[in-house]
Design an enzyme around this catalytic site. Sequence first.
Site, mmCIF file in Angstrom:
data_model
loop_
_atom_site.group_PDB
_atom_site.id
_atom_site.type_symbol
_atom_site.label_atom_id
_atom_site.label_comp_id
_atom_site.label_asym_id
_atom_site.label_seq_id
_atom_site.Cartn_x
_atom_site.Cartn_y
_atom_site.Cartn_z
ATOM 1 N N ARG A 260 7.714 2.844 14.069
ATOM 2 C CA ARG A 260 7.402 3.654 14.125
ATOM 3 C C ARG A 260 8.166 5.166 14.732
ATOM 4 O O ARG A 260 7.745 5.782 14.298
ATOM 5 C CB ARG A 260 5.716 4.214 14.925
ATOM 6 C CG ARG A 260 4.887 2.806 14.389
ATOM 7 C CD ARG A 260 4.011 3.317 15.069
ATOM 8 N NE ARG A 260 3.515 2.169 15.958
ATOM 9 C CZ ARG A 260 2.663 1.298 17.163
ATOM 10 N NH1 ARG A 260 1.165 2.504 16.923
ATOM 11 N NH2 ARG A 260 2.744 0.324 17.929
ATOM 12 N N LYS B 49 -5.112 13.811 6.786
ATOM 13 C CA LYS B 49 -5.741 13.076 7.856
ATOM 14 C C LYS B 49 -4.407 14.435 8.587
ATOM 15 O O LYS B 49 -3.357 14.992 8.067
ATOM 16 C CB LYS B 49 -5.839 12.306 8.091
ATOM 17 C CG LYS B 49 -4.619 11.324 8.630
ATOM 18 C CD LYS B 49 -5.263 10.037 8.996
ATOM 19 C CE LYS B 49 -4.011 9.310 8.732
ATOM 20 N NZ LYS B 49 -4.129 7.789 9.549
#
Length: 315
Positions: free
Chosen positions: A100, A196
Site C-alpha cells: 500500500r 468514496k
Amino acid sequence: MFSRHKKLKIFTGNANPALASEICQYLGVPLGVSAVSRFSDGEIKVRIDENVRGADVFVIQPTCHPINENIMELVIMIDALRRASARRITAVVPYYGYARQDRKTRSREPITAKLVANLLTASGANRVITMDLHAGQIQGFFDIPVDHLPAGPILAEYIIRSHLENVVVISPDVGGVVRARDLAERIGAPLAIIDKRRPEPNVAVVLNVIGPVQGRTAVVLDDIIDTAGTITKGAEALLDFGANEVWVACTHPILSGPAVERLDKSVIKEIIVTNTIPIPPERMLNKIKVLSVAPLLGEAVIRVHENLSVSKLFD
C-alpha cells in the site's frame, strides 16, 4: 505427479506452512526439510537440512502478520539457499506486504513497496511469484522477473457455482475498476463503482454509487480486507442504494484489529476469500468461505520450473 523433477524443491517459512504443504501435495513433491527458529534474543535462525546444490528452489512465504518477522524469515531463507548453491531461487509471495506504500503522497514519505522489492533481490531471489498486488505497477519495482497471478478466475468460478441472481460486481474505489471489470466479464455481470474519499488510513466515507445496483445482488470485489471498516460501510451504502443483498470477495483476508467483529455484525451475507493468508480458527466466521489458491500456485511453480508460459494459465 512431478516426482521425476528431482531438482525441484519447495521450502516454507512459518507464515503459511499449510498452503505450502497443499502446493506440495498438488505437485506430488515432498516439502523441503528446513528449520526456522529463534535465538534467545529473538533473531531468526534458518537451517536448510537437505542438499539444494544445483536445484530449482521455490520458497513459499506470504509477508502477512507478523509482517516484519515473515519478511526477515523469507530473505534469510533465500540467503541460506543462495549460499548453499541453489541454481535458481523463486520467492513465492502469495500476499506481498507493504504494497500500500507504493508512491509518495506527501513529502518525506518512504516507498516501502520498492524497499521490500530491493530486499528480496539483494537476498538472492532470481524470480518472484505473487498474487493480486495492491498496485500492479509494483511489478516494475523489481529488476528480476515477476509472475503476477490473479485470483479472479478462482473467485468467479465459486460465484458462478453459487447461482446468484441478477448480480452486479462492485469496485470499492476507482483504483479497483480493472480488477472488478475482469470479474464482471468472467461471470457476465454489469459493473458499478463506489465513489468514496479517505480522510485518513483505514477510514472511508461513501459519497455515491455509480452504476446499476437497484434490485440486484451486489458482489463487492477488493484485493484485501484489513480492518473491514471500508467494506462494511460500503455494504450498508449499497443496501441504501437499493441492492437486495451484498456479498464480498477478496484475495487477501488480513482481518486486523476490529475486522472480525465488524464483519460479524455487518449486513454482508457471505465473504469469499482465499488462503493466501491463513485465518486463525478463533477469527473464522460462519459467513467466511475460504477458497484454495494451491492448485493455481502449483501450476505456476511447475510452469516456471519447466520454462513454460505462466500467462497461458489464464488464456
